[in-house]
Write a protein that holds these residues in place. Sequence first.
Motif, PDB file in Angstrom:
ATOM      1  N   ARG A  23      31.624  44.269  40.015  1.00  0.00           N
ATOM      2  CA  ARG A  23      31.162  42.885  39.856  1.00  0.00           C
ATOM      3  C   ARG A  23      32.291  41.979  39.406  1.00  0.00           C
ATOM      4  O   ARG A  23      32.381  40.810  39.812  1.00  0.00           O
ATOM      5  N   LEU A  24      33.191  42.508  38.560  1.00  0.00           N
ATOM      6  CA  LEU A  24      34.342  41.711  38.132  1.00  0.00           C
ATOM      7  C   LEU A  24      35.209  41.334  39.326  1.00  0.00           C
ATOM      8  O   LEU A  24      35.674  40.197  39.441  1.00  0.00           O
ATOM      9  N   PHE A  25      35.460  42.305  40.224  1.00  0.00           N
ATOM     10  CA  PHE A  25      36.328  42.038  41.363  1.00  0.00           C
ATOM     11  C   PHE A  25      35.678  41.123  42.399  1.00  0.00           C
ATOM     12  O   PHE A  25      36.353  40.683  43.324  1.00  0.00           O
ATOM     13  N   GLN A  26      34.395  40.861  42.258  1.00  0.00           N
ATOM     14  CA  GLN A  26      33.740  39.908  43.145  1.00  0.00           C
ATOM     15  C   GLN A  26      33.778  38.487  42.601  1.00  0.00           C
ATOM     16  O   GLN A  26      33.400  37.552  43.290  1.00  0.00           O
ATOM     17  N   GLU A  27      34.221  38.338  41.353  1.00  0.00           N
ATOM     18  CA  GLU A  27      34.358  37.002  40.785  1.00  0.00           C
ATOM     19  C   GLU A  27      35.583  36.308  41.382  1.00  0.00           C
ATOM     20  O   GLU A  27      36.586  36.955  41.695  1.00  0.00           O
ATOM     21  N   GLN A  28      35.525  34.993  41.511  1.00  0.00           N
ATOM     22  CA  GLN A  28      36.604  34.239  42.152  1.00  0.00           C
ATOM     23  C   GLN A  28      37.932  34.408  41.411  1.00  0.00           C
ATOM     24  O   GLN A  28      38.993  34.451  42.022  1.00  0.00           O
ATOM     25  N   LEU A  30      39.078  37.053  39.961  1.00  0.00           N
ATOM     26  CA  LEU A  30      39.645  38.384  40.157  1.00  0.00           C
ATOM     27  C   LEU A  30      39.302  38.930  41.528  1.00  0.00           C
ATOM     28  O   LEU A  30      39.000  40.112  41.689  1.00  0.00           O
ATOM     29  N   ASN A  31      39.355  38.071  42.511  1.00  0.00           N
ATOM     30  CA  ASN A  31      38.987  38.457  43.876  1.00  0.00           C
ATOM     31  C   ASN A  31      40.158  39.223  44.499  1.00  0.00           C
ATOM     32  O   ASN A  31      40.960  38.677  45.249  1.00  0.00           O
ATOM     33  N   CYS A  32      40.232  40.518  44.189  1.00  0.00           N
ATOM     34  CA  CYS A  32      41.405  41.318  44.538  1.00  0.00           C
ATOM     35  C   CYS A  32      41.149  42.187  45.768  1.00  0.00           C
ATOM     36  O   CYS A  32      40.040  42.696  45.969  1.00  0.00           O
ATOM     37  N   TYR A  33      42.205  42.374  46.561  1.00  0.00           N
ATOM     38  CA  TYR A  33      42.163  43.222  47.748  1.00  0.00           C
ATOM     39  C   TYR A  33      43.270  44.272  47.652  1.00  0.00           C
ATOM     40  O   TYR A  33      44.304  44.056  47.011  1.00  0.00           O
ATOM     41  N   GLY A 385      27.997  38.368  30.109  1.00  0.00           N
ATOM     42  CA  GLY A 385      27.904  38.196  31.550  1.00  0.00           C
ATOM     43  C   GLY A 385      29.217  38.429  32.273  1.00  0.00           C
ATOM     44  O   GLY A 385      30.286  38.525  31.660  1.00  0.00           O
ATOM     45  N   THR A 386      29.111  38.503  33.614  1.00  0.00           N
ATOM     46  CA  THR A 386      30.266  38.832  34.441  1.00  0.00           C
ATOM     47  C   THR A 386      31.347  37.774  34.368  1.00  0.00           C
ATOM     48  O   THR A 386      32.538  38.080  34.331  1.00  0.00           O
ATOM     49  N   LYS A 387      30.956  36.509  34.346  1.00  0.00           N
ATOM     50  CA  LYS A 387      31.960  35.437  34.353  1.00  0.00           C
ATOM     51  C   LYS A 387      32.813  35.468  33.096  1.00  0.00           C
ATOM     52  O   LYS A 387      34.030  35.242  33.147  1.00  0.00           O
ATOM     53  N   ALA A 388      32.201  35.751  31.948  1.00  0.00           N
ATOM     54  CA  ALA A 388      32.969  35.824  30.703  1.00  0.00           C
ATOM     55  C   ALA A 388      33.934  37.005  30.736  1.00  0.00           C
ATOM     56  O   ALA A 388      35.082  36.895  30.305  1.00  0.00           O
ATOM     57  N   ALA A 389      33.477  38.152  31.238  1.00  0.00           N
ATOM     58  CA  ALA A 389      34.354  39.320  31.328  1.00  0.00           C
ATOM     59  C   ALA A 389      35.499  39.057  32.302  1.00  0.00           C
ATOM     60  O   ALA A 389      36.646  39.455  32.051  1.00  0.00           O
ATOM     61  N   ALA A 390      35.199  38.398  33.421  1.00  0.00           N
ATOM     62  CA  ALA A 390      36.247  38.079  34.391  1.00  0.00           C
ATOM     63  C   ALA A 390      37.248  37.101  33.807  1.00  0.00           C
ATOM     64  O   ALA A 390      38.461  37.231  34.027  1.00  0.00           O
ATOM     65  N   ALA A 391      36.765  36.124  33.051  1.00  0.00           N
ATOM     66  CA  ALA A 391      37.668  35.157  32.430  1.00  0.00           C
ATOM     67  C   ALA A 391      38.575  35.830  31.412  1.00  0.00           C
ATOM     68  O   ALA A 391      39.767  35.515  31.305  1.00  0.00           O
ATOM     69  N   THR A 392      38.029  36.795  30.657  1.00  0.00           N
ATOM     70  CA  THR A 392      38.826  37.528  29.676  1.00  0.00           C
ATOM     71  C   THR A 392      39.935  38.329  30.360  1.00  0.00           C
ATOM     72  O   THR A 392      41.095  38.301  29.941  1.00  0.00           O
ATOM     73  N   THR A 393      39.562  39.046  31.412  1.00  0.00           N
ATOM     74  CA  THR A 393      40.557  39.847  32.141  1.00  0.00           C
ATOM     75  C   THR A 393      41.594  38.952  32.804  1.00  0.00           C
ATOM     76  O   THR A 393      42.794  39.246  32.781  1.00  0.00           O
ATOM     77  N   GLY A 430      45.710  39.195  44.608  1.00  0.00           N
ATOM     78  CA  GLY A 430      44.569  38.511  44.009  1.00  0.00           C
ATOM     79  C   GLY A 430      44.654  38.417  42.497  1.00  0.00           C
ATOM     80  O   GLY A 430      43.837  37.751  41.872  1.00  0.00           O
ATOM     81  N   THR A 431      45.651  39.083  41.876  1.00  0.00           N
ATOM     82  CA  THR A 431      45.863  38.941  40.434  1.00  0.00           C
ATOM     83  C   THR A 431      46.784  37.750  40.174  1.00  0.00           C
ATOM     84  O   THR A 431      47.608  37.410  41.026  1.00  0.00           O
ATOM     85  N   PRO A 432      46.678  37.126  39.007  1.00  0.00           N
ATOM     86  CA  PRO A 432      47.520  35.948  38.711  1.00  0.00           C
ATOM     87  C   PRO A 432      48.931  36.318  38.289  1.00  0.00           C
ATOM     88  O   PRO A 432      49.419  35.892  37.244  1.00  0.00           O
ATOM     89  N   HIS A 433      49.591  37.137  39.090  1.00  0.00           N
ATOM     90  CA  HIS A 433      50.977  37.519  38.868  1.00  0.00           C
ATOM     91  C   HIS A 433      51.787  37.221  40.126  1.00  0.00           C
ATOM     92  O   HIS A 433      51.285  37.406  41.243  1.00  0.00           O
ATOM     93  N   ALA A 434      53.022  36.792  39.930  1.00  0.00           N
ATOM     94  CA  ALA A 434      53.915  36.556  41.065  1.00  0.00           C
ATOM     95  C   ALA A 434      54.586  37.837  41.525  1.00  0.00           C
ATOM     96  O   ALA A 434      55.211  37.867  42.581  1.00  0.00           O
ATOM     97  N   LEU A 435      54.467  38.915  40.728  1.00  0.00           N
ATOM     98  CA  LEU A 435      55.093  40.189  41.077  1.00  0.00           C
ATOM     99  C   LEU A 435      54.177  41.340  40.701  1.00  0.00           C
ATOM    100  O   LEU A 435      53.732  41.449  39.555  1.00  0.00           O
TER     101      LEU A 435
END
Length: 486
Positions: A23-28, A30-33, A385-393, A430-435
Amino acid sequence: MKPIKESTCRTSCCQEPLSPSARLFQEQQLNCYIIAALGWKTSTINPSIVKEGLEQTLIKHPRFSSKLVAEDGKGRKLKWVRTKVNVNDHVIVPNLDRNMDSPDRFVEDYISNLSTIPMDNSKPLWEMHLLDVQTSENEAVVVFKLHHSMGDGASLISVLLACSRKTLDPKALPSLPVPKRAGSSCTASSGLWSLFLAMWTALRMIWNTAMDFILFAATILCLKDTNTPLKGTPGVELKPKRFVHRIVSMDDIKMVKNAMNTTINDVVMGVIQAGLSRYLNRKFGGDSKIERGGDDGHGKSDNGGDHSDGVIKVTFANLMAEESNIPKWGWGNWIGIIILPITISLENDPLDYVRRAKATIDRKKLSLKAVFTFRSVMFILKLFGTKAAAATTHRTFCNTTITFSNVVGPIEEISLFGHPIAYIAPTIYGTPHALTIHAQSYSNKMAVVLGVDPDVIPNPHELCDDLEESLKIIKDAVVERGLNAS
């Protein structure tokens, strides 16, 4: 070919709710592939054989034959629903000219372009691209793309191995390295000493876990990395990525490991720190504030230089269960996070990079942080909820610089549906990293895979060169000092 066992279902339409991690990876945020390139040794790819093999194996796995459906029709309360899979909808075979100019560049552009194309949620979230074009490393390339909510690296490697066979024994399943376990040498006369060591180890683990958890909480709230030229800007997770890899020798890594009495992870992390330091110094010089280590008799740095943090993804599952070929912890995303400090500095002694990595990793081994971070995120998910967990990650990633993952592969060469594999090179976006840096072992080689924001790292091949050269320098230092002598 022995197919993957098809799961039984008592209803006409199998349904399964998404796991918390999925569910976390389905959040915008953390939308990772996951994208994995497989080099093939065969001169041509036979699509019909590949499709037949997929029907006998992969498609019978419930996750690869299920699509996402929202129970309320509004995109909430997602669940996996079994569906009939048309293999032709998932296998893409572009018509390519094997005599094209710059085939390596074409394959790189093709894979990078996949990071800009969303997947169709009306069918299972995976696809396979057969690129029948000869590159400098192999005769053809196969590219898997799938959504990270389908599983973690360990789960996906287990399925790949279940679909493949040993090249030298087409009827045998591939095997993975067996972790060495330290045997017990305790005797009755050393009982008190062993008890003391056990208590001391437990106290250190409690202390390290507490300190790591405080660091994790501080990273979420306010603690940010030093700004270096490797750090991405806000929104970097939404930008197109570029993916490159470099194949290095596992024999070289093992030689350094044995000579310095470390682990493969220690050597790999040492090489990464050396390579990043070398890259930043060459590209930016004094602007990157890199310090040169002084010589205190051991070649160690008098000052640490810049520090960045890498988010290390730790998978809890054993890769394959002997009977079912499914991870023993169950299919899914069993991922914990370790924040590992990475020092950017120029050392007079190249072996200091490995020594520093070993010291850091040894401390992290005496900590339950990976389990605590996993459980903490799950607790936040259940409570808020999922959104709070996704925001934390997401905030944890934003306040760090690099994503690193290391997945163990088979110890011998394997073939997928009769096509021998030359290398396995997975990565994510999909992670907020440039590398992002992934290390994937396979037979007697290791693929070091970079996923980069081209605005931050415009020529990732130069970074690959620096990583490869750093391994060579460290190996040469071992040889020159005779540390590799048996």
